[in-house]
Scaffold this motif. Sequence first.
Motif, PDB file in Angstrom:
ATOM      1  N   LEU B  72      33.298  33.137  41.626  1.00  0.00           N
ATOM      2  CA  LEU B  72      33.711  34.374  40.939  1.00  0.00           C
ATOM      3  C   LEU B  72      35.171  34.320  40.489  1.00  0.00           C
ATOM      4  CD1 LEU B  72      31.885  37.108  43.037  1.00  0.00           C
ATOM      5  CD2 LEU B  72      31.565  36.673  40.599  1.00  0.00           C
ATOM      6  N   VAL B  73      36.007  33.649  41.263  1.00  0.00           N
ATOM      7  CA  VAL B  73      37.433  33.555  40.910  1.00  0.00           C
ATOM      8  C   VAL B  73      37.647  32.914  39.537  1.00  0.00           C
ATOM      9  CG1 VAL B  73      38.271  33.576  43.288  1.00  0.00           C
ATOM     10  CG2 VAL B  73      37.689  31.382  42.204  1.00  0.00           C
ATOM     11  N   ALA B  93      48.113  22.929  43.923  1.00  0.00           N
ATOM     12  CA  ALA B  93      48.566  24.151  44.612  1.00  0.00           C
ATOM     13  C   ALA B  93      48.563  25.341  43.670  1.00  0.00           C
ATOM     14  CB  ALA B  93      49.957  23.925  45.195  1.00  0.00           C
ATOM     15  N   ALA B  94      48.881  25.088  42.392  1.00  0.00           N
ATOM     16  CA  ALA B  94      48.929  26.181  41.414  1.00  0.00           C
ATOM     17  C   ALA B  94      47.533  26.774  41.205  1.00  0.00           C
ATOM     18  CB  ALA B  94      49.486  25.672  40.089  1.00  0.00           C
ATOM     19  N   VAL B  95      46.518  25.915  41.116  1.00  0.00           N
ATOM     20  CA  VAL B  95      45.143  26.393  40.947  1.00  0.00           C
ATOM     21  C   VAL B  95      44.721  27.187  42.182  1.00  0.00           C
ATOM     22  CG1 VAL B  95      42.717  25.651  40.812  1.00  0.00           C
ATOM     23  CG2 VAL B  95      44.421  24.582  39.326  1.00  0.00           C
ATOM     24  N   LYS B  96      45.044  26.649  43.327  1.00  0.00           N
ATOM     25  CA  LYS B  96      44.677  27.297  44.592  1.00  0.00           C
ATOM     26  C   LYS B  96      45.289  28.701  44.683  1.00  0.00           C
ATOM     27  CE  LYS B  96      44.491  26.026  49.443  1.00  0.00           C
ATOM     28  NZ  LYS B  96      43.076  26.342  49.695  1.00  0.00           N
ATOM     29  N   GLU B  97      46.548  28.797  44.290  1.00  0.00           N
ATOM     30  CA  GLU B  97      47.241  30.086  44.344  1.00  0.00           C
ATOM     31  C   GLU B  97      46.634  31.085  43.345  1.00  0.00           C
ATOM     32  OE1 GLU B  97      51.641  29.661  44.562  1.00  0.00           O
ATOM     33  OE2 GLU B  97      51.587  31.452  43.283  1.00  0.00           O
ATOM     34  N   GLU B  99      43.609  31.072  42.262  1.00  0.00           N
ATOM     35  CA  GLU B  99      42.283  31.466  42.750  1.00  0.00           C
ATOM     36  C   GLU B  99      42.401  32.516  43.857  1.00  0.00           C
ATOM     37  OE1 GLU B  99      39.581  27.570  41.552  1.00  0.00           O
ATOM     38  OE2 GLU B  99      40.145  27.831  43.653  1.00  0.00           O
ATOM     39  N   GLU B 100      43.410  32.384  44.673  1.00  0.00           N
ATOM     40  CA  GLU B 100      43.596  33.385  45.743  1.00  0.00           C
ATOM     41  C   GLU B 100      43.964  34.757  45.174  1.00  0.00           C
ATOM     42  OE1 GLU B 100      46.234  31.493  48.552  1.00  0.00           O
ATOM     43  OE2 GLU B 100      44.596  30.199  49.255  1.00  0.00           O
ATOM     44  N   ARG B 105      41.983  40.268  43.582  1.00  0.00           N
ATOM     45  CA  ARG B 105      41.668  41.260  42.547  1.00  0.00           C
ATOM     46  C   ARG B 105      40.177  41.579  42.510  1.00  0.00           C
ATOM     47  NH1 ARG B 105      39.537  42.116  37.654  1.00  0.00           N
ATOM     48  NH2 ARG B 105      38.976  39.967  37.148  1.00  0.00           N
ATOM     49  N   LEU B 106      39.348  40.539  42.486  1.00  0.00           N
ATOM     50  CA  LEU B 106      37.906  40.755  42.284  1.00  0.00           C
ATOM     51  C   LEU B 106      37.260  41.431  43.488  1.00  0.00           C
ATOM     52  CD1 LEU B 106      37.288  37.417  40.487  1.00  0.00           C
ATOM     53  CD2 LEU B 106      36.443  39.610  39.644  1.00  0.00           C
TER      54      LEU B 106
END
Lengths: 199, 199
Positions: B72-73, B93-97, B99-100, B105-106
């Motif tokens: 969903l992210v 790390a940027a993608v991980k952040e 996604e978090e 939000r979702l």
Amino acid sequence: MTDRLAQQLGFLREAEKLKSVYRATALPDQSRRENSAEHSWSVALYALILQDQAGEGVDIARAITMLLLHDLVEIDVGDVPIHAQGGSAHSSAAVKEAEERAAARLFGLLPEGQAEQMLAIWLEFEGGVTPTALYARALDRVQPVLLNHAGGGGSWREYDVSFDQLEERVGVKVARGLPALWQAVREHVKPWFVSHGKA
Amino acid sequence: MTDRLAQQLGFLREAEKLKSVYRATALPDQSRRENSAEHSWSVALYALILQDQAGEGVDIARAITMLLLHDLVEIDVGDVPIHAQGGSAHSSAAVKEAEERAAARLFGLLPEGQAEQMLAIWLEFEGGVTPTALYARALDRVQPVLLNHAGGGGSWREYDVSFDQLEERVGVKVARGLPALWQAVREHVKPWFVSHGKA
């Protein structure tokens, strides 16, 4: 690779074809029609998220399983839109028979034991008698209503559906499993029909 | 409509957007790319059908829930193909952040209590530590391998992937949760790499 695993992977490969079966309902942005694989994901997610609507005796995990499997027969039979031919095509004996043959073929790809187990879950869904099947069937019916509403009418426009027809073809079936949910969704979508002179 | 139900339907409506997030992998007939919603359906079906591969401590219903939610992210972040940029972009790390933030939000669209519960399931999947998360993650990785193989190479061609790269970027992760399955799939797909001079 064991025979058992080869059969399971064969079934999963065949299941990929559900991604090429398109439904009457379009995505909210009307960019394209929804396919039956992503619809199956949606309704499984509905079963998870709306579980506090479920009445006594509903097994949520089993409902999710039912919804993951319920449309696989469309690989052979195609999707039969609920509003097509005045709502009569959807539940015809010929469609029912074709779907049963499809279920026998598709679940028959699985190893012995698992094939019977998955067919039984599909038959429970089709039967629509147990609380779990009623819950799953109600969600399967209500998601396209919300999708059409989110998409400014969607297939209601195409099939010229009135509020009474929605109530009769869809509402009655949703209410059988989830009466309070239908009450709420009914009030939520009614203004669309009123403003389009269809209520 | 209660606030609680309105929030849940708001979440489900937002989730529809996952059907417009496209992945690197194409359908077996190569007619179009797979989207993340139908991919989520596929891997949930894998979790159901391949459950006899699961080791001790795996909760199949929870694995299916994880797989329904796991992508969903991508509504906010998009899909990051595992073979893009030599495999380095996927775990940055940027993608991980990002996604978090997307998960906050979702799942934050859901009512209090349910929001935290769904976020916890997503975090368990992301963490990849529990037997259930390892099982779910292995299936999430192995389905595109079988899809590429069924499609005559698919995104392996596009990203010029060798058998060693597949082993390193994908195989290691599948084997962590499902070692015997990877062994079997590895042998099943190796001939493609051999015959294309990539093994």
